[in-house]
Design a protein around this motif. Structure first.
Motif, PDB file in Angstrom:
ATOM      1  N   LEU A  58       0.824  -1.202   0.000  1.00  9.17           N
ATOM      2  CA  LEU A  58       0.000   0.000   0.000  1.00  9.17           C
ATOM      3  C   LEU A  58       0.862   1.258   0.000  1.00  9.17           C
ATOM      4  CD1 LEU A  58      -2.718   1.506   0.303  1.00  9.17           C
ATOM      5  CD2 LEU A  58      -2.419   1.314   2.789  1.00  9.17           C
ATOM      6  N   ASN A 184      -3.442   2.776  10.092  1.00  7.08           N
ATOM      7  CA  ASN A 184      -4.332   3.039   8.959  1.00  7.08           C
ATOM      8  C   ASN A 184      -4.498   4.525   8.628  1.00  7.08           C
ATOM      9  OD1 ASN A 184      -4.815   0.238   8.862  1.00  7.08           O
ATOM     10  ND2 ASN A 184      -6.525   0.417  10.293  1.00  7.08           N
ATOM     11  N   TYR A 187      -4.150   5.634   5.016  1.00  4.49           N
ATOM     12  CA  TYR A 187      -5.227   5.329   4.076  1.00  4.49           C
ATOM     13  C   TYR A 187      -5.867   6.616   3.559  1.00  4.49           C
ATOM     14  CZ  TYR A 187      -5.297   0.319   5.199  1.00  4.49           C
ATOM     15  OH  TYR A 187      -4.972  -1.014   5.344  1.00  4.49           O
ATOM     16  N   LEU A 190      -5.666   7.869   0.036  1.00  2.00           N
ATOM     17  CA  LEU A 190      -6.576   7.390  -1.003  1.00  2.00           C
ATOM     18  C   LEU A 190      -7.606   8.448  -1.380  1.00  2.00           C
ATOM     19  CD1 LEU A 190      -7.130   3.730   0.282  1.00  2.00           C
ATOM     20  CD2 LEU A 190      -5.522   4.545  -1.446  1.00  2.00           C
TER      21      LEU A 190
END
Length: 214
Positions: A58, A184, A187, A190
């Motif tokens: 990721l 996280n 994230y 994104l």
């Protein structure tokens, strides 16, 4: 010898930039360390062991596409200019310093994603590239210092808005990682396509041709 002939030509800057971006993009993929995979369980489910690399994949993907967007922004800038000066060169050199750090910070956050400091280094690294890329654009186009033609207001403001997108998201991520939870938090990168779309819509609305009046 004039000041212009004493500095590097823009072709040399492009070549150096392309080389460092290519190396950084290549080295970043090496942060995905398959040697650290745990043994496959008795049930033979290799996918469970492979899942350990997901954070690394990721963060590599985020770094890859963010670097590509910065590389494209740099080439758009160079296409506008006729020559370079010392200020532009040093802004470019500082940008490349942080580009070269990306494989290290990507490896760091991929391994220690639950630690706020690792997230801060990673997001802060991308933030600095965005700030310096935007500063370069403001310098060359703000007063038409190095550009070959007049830059439209829409192109100028759009370049600033797009350049500040990564720093804006990075600062939010750093704050979230340190004040709420590091796990996280990255994230939130994104959101980049969403923010990019909103910037495009906003620019079109602000700089659309005037509507006919009665």
């Amino acid at each position: 010898m004039s000041e212009r002939t004493r500095v590097l030509g823009k072709n040399r800057i492009e070549a150096l930039t392309d080389g460092i971006y290519a190396i950084a993009l290549t080295l970043a993929v090496l942060t995905i360390d398959v040697d650290e995979l745990p043994p496959v369980g008795a049930d033979g489910r290799f996918i469970d062991s492979l899942a350990v690399t997901f954070p690394q994949i990721l963060h590599y993907a985020i770094a890859f596409f963010v670097l590509i967007s910065f590389w494209m922004a740099h080439h758009r800038q160079v296409n506008y200019i006729t020559h370079v000066d010392k200020v532009f060169i040093w802004l470019n050199v500082l940008t490349l310093f942080f580009v070269a750090l990306v494989p290290f910070t990507t490896d760091l956050v991929g391994t220690y994603a639950e630690y706020p400091l690792a997230v801060t280094f990673y997001a802060g690294n991308l933030c600095m590239i965005g700030l310096l890329t935007t500063a370069s654009w403001i310098y060359i186009a703000g007063k038409g210092r190095l550009v070959s033609e007049n830059v439209s207001r829409e192109a100028y403001m759009s370049g600033i808005a797009r350049g500040m997108m990564i720093p804006f998201i990075s600062i939010i991520i750093i704050a979230y990682a340190n004040l709420v939870s590091a796990s996280n938090s990255t994230y939130l990168f994104l959101l980049i396509p969403v923010v990019m779309y909103l910037i495009s819509v906003l620019m079109k609305r602000i700089y659309s041709p005037d509507k006919k009046t009665d």
